[in-house]
Design an enzyme around this catalytic site. Structure first.
Site, PDB file in Angstrom:
ATOM      1  N   TYR A   1      10.430   0.573   2.268  1.00  0.00           N
ATOM      2  CA  TYR A   1      10.768  -0.390   3.319  1.00  0.00           C
ATOM      3  C   TYR A   1       9.642  -1.328   3.714  1.00  0.00           C
ATOM      4  O   TYR A   1       9.849  -2.204   4.548  1.00  0.00           O
ATOM      5  CB  TYR A   1      11.274   0.343   4.569  1.00  0.00           C
ATOM      6  CG  TYR A   1      10.376   1.445   5.078  1.00  0.00           C
ATOM      7  CD1 TYR A   1       9.263   1.169   5.856  1.00  0.00           C
ATOM      8  CD2 TYR A   1      10.665   2.773   4.802  1.00  0.00           C
ATOM      9  CE1 TYR A   1       8.450   2.187   6.324  1.00  0.00           C
ATOM     10  CE2 TYR A   1       9.859   3.803   5.271  1.00  0.00           C
ATOM     11  CZ  TYR A   1       8.760   3.507   6.039  1.00  0.00           C
ATOM     12  OH  TYR A   1       7.955   4.513   6.504  1.00  0.00           O
ATOM     13  N   LYS A   2       8.464  -1.203   3.147  1.00  0.00           N
ATOM     14  CA  LYS A   2       7.375  -2.116   3.490  1.00  0.00           C
ATOM     15  C   LYS A   2       7.385  -3.300   2.528  1.00  0.00           C
ATOM     16  O   LYS A   2       8.217  -4.188   2.633  1.00  0.00           O
ATOM     17  CB  LYS A   2       6.044  -1.372   3.478  1.00  0.00           C
ATOM     18  CG  LYS A   2       5.933  -0.265   4.539  1.00  0.00           C
ATOM     19  CD  LYS A   2       4.558   0.364   4.525  1.00  0.00           C
ATOM     20  CE  LYS A   2       4.493   1.600   5.421  1.00  0.00           C
ATOM     21  NZ  LYS A   2       4.606   1.278   6.843  1.00  0.00           N
TER      22      LYS A   2
ATOM     23  N   ARG B   1      -2.555  -6.077  13.715  1.00  0.00           N
ATOM     24  CA  ARG B   1      -2.447  -6.113  12.249  1.00  0.00           C
ATOM     25  C   ARG B   1      -1.589  -7.306  11.826  1.00  0.00           C
ATOM     26  O   ARG B   1      -0.469  -7.500  12.329  1.00  0.00           O
ATOM     27  CB  ARG B   1      -1.823  -4.827  11.714  1.00  0.00           C
ATOM     28  CG  ARG B   1      -2.562  -3.562  12.086  1.00  0.00           C
ATOM     29  CD  ARG B   1      -2.075  -2.374  11.251  1.00  0.00           C
ATOM     30  NE  ARG B   1      -0.623  -2.263  11.238  1.00  0.00           N
ATOM     31  CZ  ARG B   1       0.064  -1.456  10.434  1.00  0.00           C
ATOM     32  NH1 ARG B   1      -0.578  -0.702   9.561  1.00  0.00           N
ATOM     33  NH2 ARG B   1       1.381  -1.399  10.497  1.00  0.00           N
TER      34      ARG B   1
ATOM     35  N   PHE C   1      -2.721   8.263   7.186  1.00  0.00           N
ATOM     36  CA  PHE C   1      -1.577   8.098   8.082  1.00  0.00           C
ATOM     37  C   PHE C   1      -1.166   9.476   8.607  1.00  0.00           C
ATOM     38  O   PHE C   1      -1.225  10.471   7.875  1.00  0.00           O
ATOM     39  CB  PHE C   1      -0.420   7.444   7.322  1.00  0.00           C
ATOM     40  CG  PHE C   1       0.716   7.027   8.215  1.00  0.00           C
ATOM     41  CD1 PHE C   1       0.613   5.879   8.985  1.00  0.00           C
ATOM     42  CD2 PHE C   1       1.867   7.786   8.302  1.00  0.00           C
ATOM     43  CE1 PHE C   1       1.653   5.490   9.821  1.00  0.00           C
ATOM     44  CE2 PHE C   1       2.905   7.411   9.140  1.00  0.00           C
ATOM     45  CZ  PHE C   1       2.803   6.262   9.901  1.00  0.00           C
TER      46      PHE C   1
ATOM     47  N   ASP D   1      -0.782   8.004  -1.999  1.00  0.00           N
ATOM     48  CA  ASP D   1       0.280   7.489  -1.129  1.00  0.00           C
ATOM     49  C   ASP D   1       0.241   5.969  -1.246  1.00  0.00           C
ATOM     50  O   ASP D   1      -0.687   5.314  -0.753  1.00  0.00           O
ATOM     51  CB  ASP D   1       0.044   7.930   0.316  1.00  0.00           C
ATOM     52  CG  ASP D   1       1.126   7.406   1.269  1.00  0.00           C
ATOM     53  OD1 ASP D   1       1.809   6.431   0.917  1.00  0.00           O
ATOM     54  OD2 ASP D   1       1.261   7.974   2.365  1.00  0.00           O
TER      55      ASP D   1
END
Length: 419
Positions: A230-231, A379, A133, A205
Protein backbone atom coordinates in the site's frame (compact mmCIF):
# COMPACT_ATOMS: atom_id res chain seq x y z
CA UNK A 1 -10.03 27.84 -0.72
CA UNK A 2 -6.25 27.83 -0.64
CA UNK A 3 -4.04 30.59 -1.93
CA UNK A 4 -1.13 29.96 -4.24
CA UNK A 5 2.14 30.43 -2.32
CA UNK A 6 4.74 32.77 -3.66
CA UNK A 7 7.95 30.82 -4.25
CA UNK A 8 11.26 32.50 -5.02
CA UNK A 9 11.60 32.91 -8.76
CA UNK A 10 14.78 30.87 -8.96
CA UNK A 11 13.21 27.85 -7.22
CA UNK A 12 10.00 28.07 -9.21
CA UNK A 13 11.90 28.41 -12.46
CA UNK A 14 14.15 25.49 -11.55
CA UNK A 15 11.12 23.33 -10.76
CA UNK A 16 9.55 24.16 -14.12
CA UNK A 17 12.79 23.35 -15.94
CA UNK A 18 13.20 20.01 -14.19
CA UNK A 19 9.58 19.01 -14.75
CA UNK A 20 9.76 19.93 -18.44
CA UNK A 21 12.75 17.59 -18.86
CA UNK A 22 11.19 14.72 -16.86
CA UNK A 23 10.86 11.54 -18.98
CA UNK A 24 8.48 10.04 -16.41
CA UNK A 25 6.05 12.97 -16.42
CA UNK A 26 3.36 11.15 -18.50
CA UNK A 27 3.08 8.47 -15.80
CA UNK A 28 1.26 10.92 -13.53
CA UNK A 29 -1.84 10.26 -15.65
CA UNK A 30 -1.83 6.66 -14.38
CA UNK A 31 -3.08 7.98 -11.02
CA UNK A 32 -6.35 9.64 -10.01
CA UNK A 33 -4.94 12.50 -7.98
CA UNK A 34 -7.30 15.17 -6.62
CA UNK A 35 -6.98 18.56 -8.25
CA UNK A 36 -5.31 21.31 -6.24
CA UNK A 37 -3.77 18.81 -3.82
CA UNK A 38 -0.05 18.23 -3.39
CA UNK A 39 0.26 14.64 -2.21
CA UNK A 40 3.55 13.83 -0.49
CA UNK A 41 2.38 10.94 1.68
CA UNK A 42 2.70 8.03 -0.72
CA UNK A 43 5.33 6.57 1.58
CA UNK A 44 2.40 5.87 3.94
CA UNK A 45 -0.48 5.31 1.51
CA UNK A 46 -0.10 5.45 -2.24
CA UNK A 47 -2.79 7.31 -4.24
CA UNK A 48 -5.41 5.56 -6.34
CA UNK A 49 -4.10 4.21 -9.66
CA UNK A 50 -6.48 4.77 -12.57
CA UNK A 51 -6.41 1.06 -13.40
CA UNK A 52 -7.95 -0.03 -10.10
CA UNK A 53 -11.61 1.14 -10.17
CA UNK A 54 -12.59 -0.64 -13.44
CA UNK A 55 -10.90 -3.84 -12.28
CA UNK A 56 -12.72 -3.80 -8.95
CA UNK A 57 -16.01 -3.11 -10.72
CA UNK A 58 -15.44 -6.12 -12.93
CA UNK A 59 -14.36 -8.35 -10.03
CA UNK A 60 -17.38 -7.45 -7.93
CA UNK A 61 -20.12 -7.40 -10.56
CA UNK A 62 -18.98 -9.95 -13.14
CA UNK A 63 -16.44 -12.29 -11.58
CA UNK A 64 -18.08 -12.51 -8.15
CA UNK A 65 -21.63 -11.44 -9.02
CA UNK A 66 -22.03 -13.66 -12.07
CA UNK A 67 -19.18 -16.14 -11.93
CA UNK A 68 -19.70 -16.88 -8.25
CA UNK A 69 -17.50 -19.70 -6.93
CA UNK A 70 -16.54 -20.69 -10.49
CA UNK A 71 -14.25 -17.64 -10.60
CA UNK A 72 -11.68 -19.35 -8.39
CA UNK A 73 -10.79 -21.30 -11.53
CA UNK A 74 -12.28 -19.35 -14.45
CA UNK A 75 -10.80 -16.00 -13.43
CA UNK A 76 -7.63 -17.22 -11.76
CA UNK A 77 -8.49 -16.26 -8.21
CA UNK A 78 -6.74 -19.33 -6.78
CA UNK A 79 -3.47 -18.56 -8.53
CA UNK A 80 -3.53 -14.84 -7.70
CA UNK A 81 -1.09 -14.99 -4.71
CA UNK A 82 1.64 -16.47 -6.93
CA UNK A 83 0.77 -14.39 -10.00
CA UNK A 84 0.74 -11.12 -8.06
CA UNK A 85 3.83 -12.27 -6.17
CA UNK A 86 5.70 -12.64 -9.44
CA UNK A 87 4.58 -9.16 -10.52
CA UNK A 88 6.01 -7.73 -7.30
CA UNK A 89 9.08 -9.92 -7.74
CA UNK A 90 9.85 -8.14 -11.00
CA UNK A 91 9.97 -4.84 -9.08
CA UNK A 92 12.33 -6.15 -6.40
CA UNK A 93 14.67 -8.03 -8.72
CA UNK A 94 13.39 -11.54 -8.01
CA UNK A 95 13.07 -14.22 -10.65
CA UNK A 96 9.66 -15.83 -10.96
CA UNK A 97 8.59 -18.39 -8.39
CA UNK A 98 10.15 -16.78 -5.32
CA UNK A 99 7.54 -14.27 -4.16
CA UNK A 100 4.02 -14.77 -2.83
CA UNK A 101 1.42 -12.07 -2.09
CA UNK A 102 -1.26 -12.17 0.57
CA UNK A 103 -1.94 -11.62 4.26
CA UNK A 104 -0.61 -8.58 6.13
CA UNK A 105 2.92 -7.32 6.56
CA UNK A 106 2.85 -8.41 10.20
CA UNK A 107 1.80 -11.93 9.26
CA UNK A 108 4.49 -12.16 6.58
CA UNK A 109 7.13 -10.84 8.99
CA UNK A 110 6.19 -13.43 11.59
CA UNK A 111 6.27 -16.14 8.95
CA UNK A 112 9.65 -15.04 7.55
CA UNK A 113 11.30 -14.63 10.94
CA UNK A 114 10.07 -18.04 12.05
CA UNK A 115 11.27 -19.65 8.82
CA UNK A 116 14.69 -18.00 9.20
CA UNK A 117 15.03 -19.26 12.75
CA UNK A 118 14.18 -22.79 11.60
CA UNK A 119 16.88 -22.59 8.91
CA UNK A 120 19.52 -21.82 11.58
CA UNK A 121 18.37 -23.99 14.49
CA UNK A 122 21.68 -24.02 16.35
CA UNK A 123 22.08 -20.25 16.52
CA UNK A 124 20.44 -18.40 19.44
CA UNK A 125 20.50 -14.74 18.38
CA UNK A 126 18.04 -12.67 16.33
CA UNK A 127 19.43 -9.26 15.38
CA UNK A 128 17.21 -6.29 14.59
CA UNK A 129 17.54 -2.53 14.38
CA UNK A 130 16.61 -0.62 17.55
CA UNK A 131 15.13 2.01 15.22
CA UNK A 132 13.14 -0.52 13.18
CA UNK A 133 9.44 0.08 12.57
CA UNK A 134 7.54 -0.98 15.71
CA UNK A 135 5.85 -4.05 14.21
CA UNK A 136 9.26 -5.40 13.15
CA UNK A 137 10.56 -5.06 16.70
CA UNK A 138 7.39 -6.42 18.31
CA UNK A 139 7.37 -9.47 16.05
CA UNK A 140 11.08 -10.08 16.55
CA UNK A 141 10.32 -10.31 20.26
CA UNK A 142 7.33 -12.60 19.62
CA UNK A 143 9.33 -14.99 17.42
CA UNK A 144 12.21 -14.95 19.87
CA UNK A 145 9.90 -16.02 22.69
CA UNK A 146 8.41 -18.76 20.54
CA UNK A 147 11.78 -20.06 19.33
CA UNK A 148 13.73 -19.50 22.58
CA UNK A 149 15.96 -16.94 20.90
CA UNK A 150 17.57 -13.80 22.26
CA UNK A 151 16.94 -10.50 20.48
CA UNK A 152 19.89 -8.17 20.08
CA UNK A 153 19.27 -4.58 19.00
CA UNK A 154 22.11 -3.48 16.74
CA UNK A 155 22.14 -0.39 14.55
CA UNK A 156 23.10 -1.09 10.90
CA UNK A 157 26.19 1.09 11.35
CA UNK A 158 27.34 -1.19 14.17
CA UNK A 159 26.57 -4.55 12.57
CA UNK A 160 30.05 -5.49 11.37
CA UNK A 161 31.56 -4.73 14.78
CA UNK A 162 28.85 -6.78 16.49
CA UNK A 163 29.25 -9.71 14.11
CA UNK A 164 33.01 -9.79 14.67
CA UNK A 165 32.29 -10.74 18.27
CA UNK A 166 28.95 -12.57 18.10
CA UNK A 167 28.42 -13.50 14.45
CA UNK A 168 28.79 -17.24 14.99
CA UNK A 169 25.70 -17.12 17.23
CA UNK A 170 23.42 -15.09 14.93
CA UNK A 171 20.58 -16.89 13.15
CA UNK A 172 19.07 -13.95 11.26
CA UNK A 173 19.60 -10.22 10.81
CA UNK A 174 16.32 -8.35 10.24
CA UNK A 175 16.65 -4.84 8.82
CA UNK A 176 14.94 -2.33 6.58
CA UNK A 177 17.01 -0.61 3.90
CA UNK A 178 15.36 2.72 4.77
CA UNK A 179 14.88 4.36 8.18
CA UNK A 180 11.14 5.06 8.21
CA UNK A 181 11.61 8.18 10.33
CA UNK A 182 14.55 9.91 8.65
CA UNK A 183 14.61 8.44 5.15
CA UNK A 184 18.23 7.37 5.54
CA UNK A 185 19.17 4.59 3.10
CA UNK A 186 21.52 1.85 4.30
CA UNK A 187 23.97 -0.16 2.22
CA UNK A 188 22.00 -3.35 1.61
CA UNK A 189 24.83 -5.11 -0.17
CA UNK A 190 27.41 -4.44 2.54
CA UNK A 191 25.03 -5.48 5.32
CA UNK A 192 23.97 -8.66 3.50
CA UNK A 193 27.57 -9.66 2.86
CA UNK A 194 28.53 -9.00 6.46
CA UNK A 195 25.73 -11.24 7.73
CA UNK A 196 26.57 -13.99 5.26
CA UNK A 197 30.24 -13.95 6.20
CA UNK A 198 29.09 -14.76 9.72
CA UNK A 199 26.86 -17.57 8.44
CA UNK A 200 23.65 -15.70 9.32
CA UNK A 201 20.58 -15.17 7.16
CA UNK A 202 19.26 -11.74 6.18
CA UNK A 203 15.60 -10.69 6.18
CA UNK A 204 14.84 -7.35 4.54
CA UNK A 205 11.66 -5.36 5.21
CA UNK A 206 11.07 -3.63 1.87
CA UNK A 207 8.00 -1.58 2.82
CA UNK A 208 9.85 1.69 2.11
CA UNK A 209 11.82 0.30 -0.83
CA UNK A 210 9.65 -1.83 -3.14
CA UNK A 211 8.65 0.33 -6.08
CA UNK A 212 10.71 3.28 -4.86
CA UNK A 213 14.11 2.22 -6.20
CA UNK A 214 15.84 -0.88 -7.60
CA UNK A 215 16.40 -3.49 -4.89
CA UNK A 216 17.60 -6.59 -6.79
CA UNK A 217 17.16 -9.14 -4.03
CA UNK A 218 18.48 -11.99 -6.17
CA UNK A 219 21.65 -10.14 -7.08
CA UNK A 220 22.14 -9.06 -3.46
CA UNK A 221 21.90 -12.65 -2.30
CA UNK A 222 19.08 -11.79 0.12
CA UNK A 223 17.63 -14.80 1.91
CA UNK A 224 14.16 -13.48 2.76
CA UNK A 225 12.23 -10.27 2.27
CA UNK A 226 8.79 -8.93 3.07
CA UNK A 227 6.96 -5.75 2.19
CA UNK A 228 3.58 -4.10 2.04
CA UNK A 229 1.42 -3.38 -0.98
CA UNK A 230 0.00 0.00 0.00
CA UNK A 231 2.93 2.43 0.01
CA UNK A 232 4.94 2.85 -3.18
CA UNK A 233 3.02 0.01 -4.85
CA UNK A 234 -0.28 1.93 -4.36
CA UNK A 235 -2.37 -1.20 -3.81
CA UNK A 236 -4.83 0.57 -1.50
CA UNK A 237 -5.34 0.82 2.27
CA UNK A 238 -4.42 -2.46 3.92
CA UNK A 239 -3.34 -3.99 0.61
CA UNK A 240 -1.83 -7.49 0.85
CA UNK A 241 1.82 -7.83 1.71
CA UNK A 242 4.40 -10.10 0.09
CA UNK A 243 7.06 -12.57 1.11
CA UNK A 244 10.18 -13.40 -0.91
CA UNK A 245 12.30 -16.47 -0.20
CA UNK A 246 15.39 -17.20 -2.26
CA UNK A 247 14.99 -20.38 -4.27
CA UNK A 248 17.98 -22.00 -2.61
CA UNK A 249 15.99 -22.14 0.64
CA UNK A 250 12.70 -23.51 -0.71
CA UNK A 251 13.26 -27.18 -0.05
CA UNK A 252 14.12 -26.59 3.61
CA UNK A 253 11.72 -23.67 4.14
CA UNK A 254 9.35 -24.31 7.04
CA UNK A 255 7.01 -21.47 7.97
CA UNK A 256 5.35 -21.30 11.38
CA UNK A 257 1.85 -20.69 9.97
CA UNK A 258 0.99 -23.84 8.06
CA UNK A 259 -2.32 -22.82 6.54
CA UNK A 260 -4.33 -25.00 4.22
CA UNK A 261 -3.51 -23.14 0.99
CA UNK A 262 0.20 -23.84 1.52
CA UNK A 263 -0.44 -27.59 1.48
CA UNK A 264 0.90 -29.68 -1.38
CA UNK A 265 -2.67 -30.82 -2.16
CA UNK A 266 -4.98 -28.37 -0.40
CA UNK A 267 -8.26 -29.82 -1.65
CA UNK A 268 -7.39 -33.33 -0.54
CA UNK A 269 -8.21 -32.11 2.97
CA UNK A 270 -5.54 -34.41 4.38
CA UNK A 271 -5.27 -34.82 8.16
CA UNK A 272 -1.58 -33.81 8.20
CA UNK A 273 0.37 -30.99 6.64
CA UNK A 274 2.67 -31.54 3.68
CA UNK A 275 4.21 -28.31 2.34
CA UNK A 276 3.64 -27.39 -1.29
CA UNK A 277 6.69 -27.26 -3.55
CA UNK A 278 8.49 -23.96 -3.95
CA UNK A 279 7.25 -20.62 -2.69
CA UNK A 280 3.65 -21.90 -2.67
CA UNK A 281 4.40 -23.43 0.74
CA UNK A 282 4.50 -19.86 2.10
CA UNK A 283 0.80 -19.42 1.33
CA UNK A 284 -1.32 -19.45 4.48
CA UNK A 285 -5.06 -18.78 4.28
CA UNK A 286 -7.71 -18.16 1.66
CA UNK A 287 -6.57 -15.27 -0.56
CA UNK A 288 -8.24 -11.86 -0.02
CA UNK A 289 -9.40 -11.69 -3.61
CA UNK A 290 -10.78 -8.15 -3.81
CA UNK A 291 -7.70 -6.51 -2.32
CA UNK A 292 -5.31 -8.85 -4.09
CA UNK A 293 -6.76 -8.05 -7.52
CA UNK A 294 -6.81 -4.34 -6.68
CA UNK A 295 -3.08 -4.62 -5.95
CA UNK A 296 -2.52 -6.51 -9.20
CA UNK A 297 -4.23 -3.71 -11.13
CA UNK A 298 -2.23 -1.08 -9.24
CA UNK A 299 1.04 -2.71 -10.24
CA UNK A 300 0.29 -2.00 -13.90
CA UNK A 301 1.30 1.60 -13.14
CA UNK A 302 4.86 0.25 -13.40
CA UNK A 303 4.37 -1.26 -16.87
CA UNK A 304 7.27 -0.25 -19.11
CA UNK A 305 8.92 1.73 -16.31
CA UNK A 306 12.68 1.66 -15.75
CA UNK A 307 13.30 1.63 -12.00
CA UNK A 308 16.67 3.21 -12.66
CA UNK A 309 14.84 6.26 -14.00
CA UNK A 310 12.51 6.11 -11.00
CA UNK A 311 15.50 6.27 -8.69
CA UNK A 312 17.12 9.12 -10.63
CA UNK A 313 13.95 11.21 -10.50
CA UNK A 314 13.38 10.39 -6.83
CA UNK A 315 16.85 11.69 -5.99
CA UNK A 316 16.21 14.79 -8.08
CA UNK A 317 12.96 15.44 -6.18
CA UNK A 318 14.41 14.90 -2.72
CA UNK A 319 17.57 16.81 -3.53
CA UNK A 320 15.52 19.72 -4.85
CA UNK A 321 13.33 19.68 -1.75
CA UNK A 322 16.39 19.77 0.49
CA UNK A 323 17.45 22.86 -1.40
CA UNK A 324 13.98 24.39 -0.97
CA UNK A 325 14.07 23.58 2.73
CA UNK A 326 17.51 25.13 3.08
CA UNK A 327 16.41 28.39 1.49
CA UNK A 328 12.85 28.70 2.79
CA UNK A 329 12.56 26.71 6.00
CA UNK A 330 15.88 26.41 7.82
CA UNK A 331 15.81 30.16 8.64
CA UNK A 332 12.48 29.46 10.40
CA UNK A 333 13.85 26.74 12.68
CA UNK A 334 13.50 23.61 10.56
CA UNK A 335 16.31 21.06 10.49
CA UNK A 336 16.77 18.51 7.68
CA UNK A 337 17.55 15.10 9.17
CA UNK A 338 17.61 13.18 5.88
CA UNK A 339 21.15 12.71 4.54
CA UNK A 340 22.20 15.13 1.83
CA UNK A 341 24.35 12.38 0.26
CA UNK A 342 22.18 10.86 -2.52
CA UNK A 343 23.64 7.39 -1.90
CA UNK A 344 22.27 7.51 1.64
CA UNK A 345 18.81 8.86 0.84
CA UNK A 346 15.59 6.92 0.27
CA UNK A 347 12.43 8.41 -1.24
CA UNK A 348 11.53 10.88 1.47
CA UNK A 349 12.84 13.95 3.23
CA UNK A 350 12.26 14.46 6.94
CA UNK A 351 12.43 17.83 8.65
CA UNK A 352 12.60 18.35 12.39
CA UNK A 353 10.42 20.97 14.08
CA UNK A 354 8.97 20.97 17.60
CA UNK A 355 5.44 21.66 16.29
CA UNK A 356 5.44 18.94 13.63
CA UNK A 357 1.90 17.70 14.31
CA UNK A 358 0.23 21.11 14.15
CA UNK A 359 2.17 22.03 11.03
CA UNK A 360 1.11 18.83 9.24
CA UNK A 361 -2.54 19.57 10.06
CA UNK A 362 -2.21 23.15 8.84
CA UNK A 363 -0.56 22.03 5.60
CA UNK A 364 -3.40 19.59 4.95
CA UNK A 365 -5.91 22.43 5.26
CA UNK A 366 -3.84 24.30 2.66
CA UNK A 367 -3.91 21.37 0.23
CA UNK A 368 -0.51 19.81 0.98
CA UNK A 369 -0.71 16.32 2.45
CA UNK A 370 2.36 15.05 4.30
CA UNK A 371 2.70 13.18 7.59
CA UNK A 372 4.73 13.22 10.77
CA UNK A 373 6.37 10.82 13.16
CA UNK A 374 6.42 11.63 16.83
CA UNK A 375 7.61 13.66 18.37
CA UNK A 376 8.97 16.20 15.91
CA UNK A 377 9.51 14.90 12.35
CA UNK A 378 7.59 16.05 9.27
CA UNK A 379 7.94 13.51 6.44
CA UNK A 380 7.70 14.46 2.77
CA UNK A 381 7.45 11.29 0.66
CA UNK A 382 8.02 11.30 -3.07
CA UNK A 383 6.99 8.81 -5.72
CA UNK A 384 8.64 9.43 -9.07
CA UNK A 385 5.62 8.07 -10.94
CA UNK A 386 3.52 11.11 -10.05
CA UNK A 387 5.39 13.62 -7.85
CA UNK A 388 6.68 16.78 -9.52
CA UNK A 389 9.33 19.31 -8.62
CA UNK A 390 6.56 21.91 -8.56
CA UNK A 391 4.96 19.84 -5.79
CA UNK A 392 8.14 20.13 -3.77
CA UNK A 393 8.54 23.89 -4.02
CA UNK A 394 4.81 24.38 -3.42
CA UNK A 395 5.00 22.32 -0.23
CA UNK A 396 8.03 24.22 1.04
CA UNK A 397 6.50 27.62 0.24
CA UNK A 398 3.19 26.80 1.89
CA UNK A 399 4.94 25.51 4.98
CA UNK A 400 6.97 28.72 5.13
CA UNK A 401 3.77 30.77 4.88
CA UNK A 402 2.05 28.73 7.62
CA UNK A 403 4.94 29.36 10.01
CA UNK A 404 5.32 33.02 9.11
CA UNK A 405 1.61 33.56 9.65
CA UNK A 406 1.55 31.51 12.84
CA UNK A 407 -1.41 29.69 11.21
CA UNK A 408 -1.20 26.43 13.13
CA UNK A 409 -1.90 24.91 16.53
CA UNK A 410 1.34 24.13 18.42
CA UNK A 411 -0.37 21.50 20.59
CA UNK A 412 1.28 18.04 20.49
CA UNK A 413 -0.17 15.06 18.66
CA UNK A 414 -3.26 13.57 20.39
CA UNK A 415 -3.10 9.90 21.19
CA UNK A 416 -4.58 7.53 18.63
CA UNK A 417 -4.79 9.95 15.69
CA UNK A 418 -3.72 8.85 12.20
CA UNK A 419 -1.29 11.37 10.77
Amino acid sequence: MTTVPVAPATLGEEAARLDAADPLAPLRDRFLLPESVVYLDGNSLGPLPAAVPPVLTDVVHRQWGTGLIRSWNEHGWWDAPLRVGDAIGRLIGAEAGQTVAGDSTSVQLFSALGAAAALRPDRPLLVTDPGHFPTDRYLADAVARRESLEVRHVRPADLERFLAAEGHRVAVVSYSPVDFRTGELYDMRALTRAAHRAGALVLWDLCHAAGAFPVDVDDLGADLAVGCGYKFLSGGPGAPAFLYAARRHHEALRTPLTGWTGHADPFAMAPGYTPAPGIARARIGTPPVLSLLALEAALTAFDGVDLGQVRAKSLSLTGFFLRCAGELLEPLGFEAVTPADPARRGSQVSLRHPHAYGLVQALARDGVIVDMRAPDLLRFGVNALYTTHRDMVTAAARLRDVVRGNAYDPAPQPSGRVV
